[in-house]
Design a protein around this motif. Structure first.
Motif, short mmCIF file in Angstrom:
data_model
loop_
_atom_site.label_atom_id
_atom_site.label_comp_id
_atom_site.label_asym_id
_atom_site.label_seq_id
_atom_site.Cartn_x
_atom_site.Cartn_y
_atom_site.Cartn_z
N TYR A 200 65.06 8.92 -72.94
CA TYR A 200 65.49 10.23 -73.12
C TYR A 200 66.12 10.30 -74.57
O TYR A 200 65.80 11.07 -75.36
N LEU A 201 66.82 9.29 -74.94
CA LEU A 201 67.66 9.28 -75.94
C LEU A 201 66.87 9.12 -77.00
O LEU A 201 66.78 9.77 -78.20
N GLU A 202 65.73 8.58 -76.99
CA GLU A 202 64.63 7.94 -78.09
C GLU A 202 64.24 9.34 -78.61
O GLU A 202 63.78 9.43 -79.71
N THR A 203 63.67 10.53 -77.61
CA THR A 203 62.95 11.62 -77.97
C THR A 203 63.91 12.59 -78.60
O THR A 203 63.13 13.38 -79.67
N GLY A 204 65.12 12.36 -78.58
CA GLY A 204 65.84 13.39 -79.46
C GLY A 204 66.02 14.85 -78.75
O GLY A 204 66.68 15.79 -79.18
N GLU A 205 65.28 15.02 -77.40
CA GLU A 205 65.14 16.36 -77.03
C GLU A 205 66.10 16.50 -75.79
O GLU A 205 66.25 17.63 -75.60
N TYR A 206 66.79 15.16 -75.37
CA TYR A 206 67.77 15.39 -74.17
C TYR A 206 69.15 15.54 -74.59
O TYR A 206 69.39 14.71 -75.51
N ARG A 207 69.75 16.30 -73.94
CA ARG A 207 71.47 16.23 -73.90
C ARG A 207 71.88 16.20 -72.64
O ARG A 207 71.23 16.47 -71.49
N TRP A 208 73.15 15.77 -72.40
CA TRP A 208 73.88 15.97 -71.15
C TRP A 208 73.95 17.25 -70.41
O TRP A 208 74.37 18.34 -71.39
N ASN A 209 73.64 17.40 -69.30
CA ASN A 209 74.01 18.81 -68.56
C ASN A 209 75.47 18.57 -67.96
O ASN A 209 75.67 17.97 -67.09
N ALA A 210 76.49 19.54 -68.75
CA ALA A 210 77.67 19.59 -68.29
C ALA A 210 77.90 20.49 -67.36
O ALA A 210 79.34 20.56 -66.88
N GLY A 211 77.07 21.12 -66.59
CA GLY A 211 77.01 22.11 -65.69
C GLY A 211 77.97 23.66 -66.20
O GLY A 211 78.40 24.00 -65.38
N MET A 212 77.80 23.63 -67.59
CA MET A 212 78.14 25.05 -68.18
C MET A 212 77.13 25.90 -68.11
O MET A 212 76.18 25.72 -68.70
N PHE A 213 77.68 27.20 -67.63
CA PHE A 213 76.36 28.31 -67.54
C PHE A 213 76.92 29.47 -68.05
O PHE A 213 78.20 29.90 -67.47
N ILE A 214 76.23 30.21 -69.00
CA ILE A 214 76.82 31.44 -69.59
C ILE A 214 75.61 32.48 -69.12
O ILE A 214 74.56 32.34 -69.57
N THR A 215 76.10 33.67 -68.64
CA THR A 215 74.82 34.30 -67.94
C THR A 215 75.56 35.90 -67.88
O THR A 215 76.57 35.98 -67.53
N ARG A 216 74.66 36.96 -68.11
CA ARG A 216 74.95 38.25 -67.51
C ARG A 216 75.14 37.92 -65.99
O ARG A 216 74.34 37.32 -65.45
N THR A 217 76.23 38.90 -65.42
CA THR A 217 76.24 38.63 -64.06
C THR A 217 75.01 39.43 -63.06
O THR A 217 74.57 38.88 -62.14
N SER A 218 74.43 40.28 -64.04
CA SER A 218 73.34 40.93 -63.34
C SER A 218 72.07 40.08 -63.48
O SER A 218 71.21 39.96 -62.51
N VAL A 219 72.03 39.23 -64.48
CA VAL A 219 70.94 38.35 -64.58
C VAL A 219 70.98 37.43 -63.55
O VAL A 219 70.12 36.91 -62.90
N LEU A 220 72.38 36.71 -63.23
CA LEU A 220 72.54 35.74 -62.35
C LEU A 220 72.21 36.24 -60.90
O LEU A 220 71.29 35.73 -60.05
N LEU A 221 72.81 37.60 -60.72
CA LEU A 221 72.59 37.76 -59.26
C LEU A 221 71.14 38.45 -59.08
O LEU A 221 70.63 38.06 -57.85
N ASP A 222 70.43 38.71 -60.19
CA ASP A 222 68.76 38.95 -59.87
C ASP A 222 68.25 37.55 -59.39
O ASP A 222 67.29 37.52 -58.74
N HIS A 223 68.25 36.51 -60.20
CA HIS A 223 67.65 35.40 -60.19
C HIS A 223 68.01 34.90 -58.71
O HIS A 223 67.17 34.37 -57.79
N LEU A 224 69.35 35.06 -58.16
CA LEU A 224 69.88 34.55 -56.99
C LEU A 224 69.19 35.58 -55.87
O LEU A 224 68.58 35.17 -54.98
N ALA A 225 69.26 36.77 -56.23
CA ALA A 225 68.21 37.72 -55.19
C ALA A 225 66.86 37.22 -54.88
O ALA A 225 66.26 37.24 -53.58
N ARG A 226 66.23 36.65 -55.87
CA ARG A 226 64.77 36.17 -56.03
C ARG A 226 64.68 35.02 -55.20
O ARG A 226 63.86 34.64 -54.37
N GLU A 227 65.76 33.93 -55.85
CA GLU A 227 65.27 32.50 -55.19
C GLU A 227 66.13 32.35 -53.96
O GLU A 227 65.54 31.53 -53.16
N HIS A 228 67.17 33.07 -53.70
CA HIS A 228 67.97 32.71 -52.41
C HIS A 228 68.50 33.90 -52.03
O HIS A 228 69.69 34.49 -51.85
#
Lengths: 378, 378
Positions: A200-228
């Protein structure tokens, strides 16, 4: 492609910071307990708990009225004591833990009920970030990407091939106004093995996922409505009752039925696969302070031998000991003679002695303490 | 040749046990303190302090009216609490420490004042002896040799070439009635180096000098009058005033002027050179519990990994740890993960973490604690 913002959304949709404050921090026992978990502790010697520091570093983008803490019911009192400037309505109590999707989804649904479509940024209460200006700059770009309809994460520069973190893989720049460094996310990965992490590190494309998410509430809830859809429906039902006299009844009925799932699996991974996730590269030091060894890395050395002390150095006597990590949190003097890389954590009712190399294995001690029936120590 | 018993002495002169209770036990810090030194602690898990055990094991030869404890003024209260059956007059308080000759000489002179010429046996309060019957048998032989006019010591079988103890060298059997195994002492030696200690053991003539002396009071005082007349005169002056209203005044005037010298140098060595010292070979296990490593040797293992616990085993959690020595004396749970041969001593105000190999070096920690100004911990 990102979800389209709803027609009634303003480009300058307001930003709210959501702080999920959970997790026992088992590998920081006996400092961290189920009753006083990691986020309530000052683990950097800064004089502020991790929770307080999380709120502090968001101040430039979210004042106290724009901060929502989601925490377990048993921690509400401690959270309010540590954050007296927060209104009571800005601390959401989960009656029981239902994983991160329920926690963040509840905050999103409550925000949407209270304020309409806003931008939500979720930042765990138990992480350490070393440069607030760089962090704020990343959040500001993330807010712009969120306003444009993306579920946006902040990718942490992977300073070593860690097998303790998940990774996020980034693609092309997205050319979003006010968010010049934001890139498409190609996908998320679970914690890799050492060989994979090195690749991963060699490619230069990967970063750590720190679990931070920024999103519109409407976007998040729409995705959730579709997925779950069931989880979405439950959260919306709870959120509609939240600021009414029916809250307790509805929560008691609905909350225990909610699906337990992490936001990474519920939203981030499927939406990334569909092209709806973006990433801001964060240029700040970050650590999740997972154990006493990573805690040690955050503390300044108190002598030429690399010894670290979290707390009152006057309470520590070290002789012929290099690289030790001492936490005198029990009001006692701690004396160490002739042991290198030793970890000593003193608290009022339990003392831990281990090594930095074993710090990751602390769960075995916690399990042994539980097996011994000493639950009041956990 | 021994000093001749005085003409008025009875063959069956009564026996009194004298127990010098002093010494801080620095290498057992933080368990042993200047305020609660080693002899006041139960270091074997027997439920009795070393002082109490010393009195217990002498019961067959000296009932409570025949036991005299000599201790520092600050420890008189604790000694009386631990030994409630002892009359107040049987606890002699030294206003300040003047080494072992003054302590034992005071007891001898007071006994002589009170009871005339009797046999005195001196046994330190901070030693561990594993077989009371063997010990009592040795003391009984020693009493007979003392009645015959010898200053008699008990030699401990040297189970290893220790450099921590002095040695006593024995010669021919002395053929004393009732003391068939008593031998002439050819001399005493200081703590030897390792090579010398090995040579000692090869000869079969050397035993450890545990500092036990059995002698008529008259014999001891006569030797003292010849070898150290000023000290003798001072002690006799103090002893004459001891049971009178003048005690405090006389002690205040005389005690600070007394020579500081160990009984080994003052009496044992010169008298041995003149042929007046005898030795009973002791056939019992003995240890002076000098540090936590020797403490560990006295405790039974609590698991298959040779771990030792002094105190409540339920308060100790060990994982991946062999040969550890844990003293949970602070009411807390002590957890050890991944360290072998580690020493952890938990007390209400100080925690020590070291290794068995470093146990001998504990004085450096005590010095550091003192340098830090933490005198209340010493």
């Amino acid at each position: 492609m990102p979800a389209m913002p709803p027609a009634n959304a303003q480009d300058a949709a307001e930003f709210y910071a959501v702080i999920p404050a959970g997790g026992a921090g088992t590998r920081l026992w006996p400092l961290s307990r189920s009753g006083t978990p990691k986020f309530l502790h000052d683990l950097t010697g800064a004089g502020r708990s991790l929770l307080q520091s999380t709120v502090d570093r968001l101040a430039a983008v979210a004042d106290d009225s724009h901060v929502l803490v989601v925490t377990g019911a048993r921690h509400v009192r401690a959270v309010r004591e540590q954050l007296p400037a927060l209104a009571d309505t800005n601390v959401l109590a989960e009656p029981s833990p239902r994983d991160s999707m329920a926690a963040i989804g509840l905050a999103a649904a409550v925000l949407q009920e209270r304020h309409g479509d806003v931008v939500l940024g979720s930042f765990a209460a138990d992480q350490v970030i070393t440069s607030t200006p760089s962090f704020v700059a990343a959040v500001r770009e993330g807010i712009e990407a969120a306003r444009a309809g993306y579920v946006t994460t902040i990718g942490i520069a992977a300073s070593r091939p860690s097998i303790a973190f998940g990774y996020v893989r980034s693609g092309e720049l997205l050319d979003i106004a006010g968010a010049p460094s934001v890139r498409q996310v190609l996908g998320f990965t679970e914690k890799p093995d050492a060989e994979t992490a090195r690749r991963y590190l060699e490619t230069g494309e990967y970063r750590w996922n720190a679990g931070m998410f920024i999103t519109r509430t409407s976007v998040l809830l729409d995705h959730l409505a579709r997925e779950h859809p069931d989880l979405h429906a439950g959260l919306v039902t709870v959120a509609r009752a939240w600021d009414t006299p029916e809250r307790d009844t509805v929560v008691a009925n609905v909350w225990p039925t909610l699906e337990r799932i992490a936001i990474d699996h519920a939203i981030a991974e499927p939406v990334a696969a569909a092209g709806g996730v973006a990433m801001v590269p964060g240029n700040f030091g970050w650590d999740d302070v997972g154990d006493f060894n990573s805690l040690a890395a955050l503390l300044p050395a108190v002598d030429g031998a690399g010894s670290k002390v979290l707390g009152d150095q006057d309470r520590v006597v070290r002789l012929a000991s290099a690289g030790s990590v001492i936490v005198p949190a029990g009001g006692r003097t701690v004396a160490v003679l002739g042991l290198d890389d030793v970890v000593v954590v003193d608290t009022p009712d339990a003392v831990l002695v281990t090594t930095r190399a074993r710090a990751q294995e602390l769960k075995s001690v916690v399990d042994a303490v539980r097996d011994r029936g000493l639950d009041d120590l956990l």
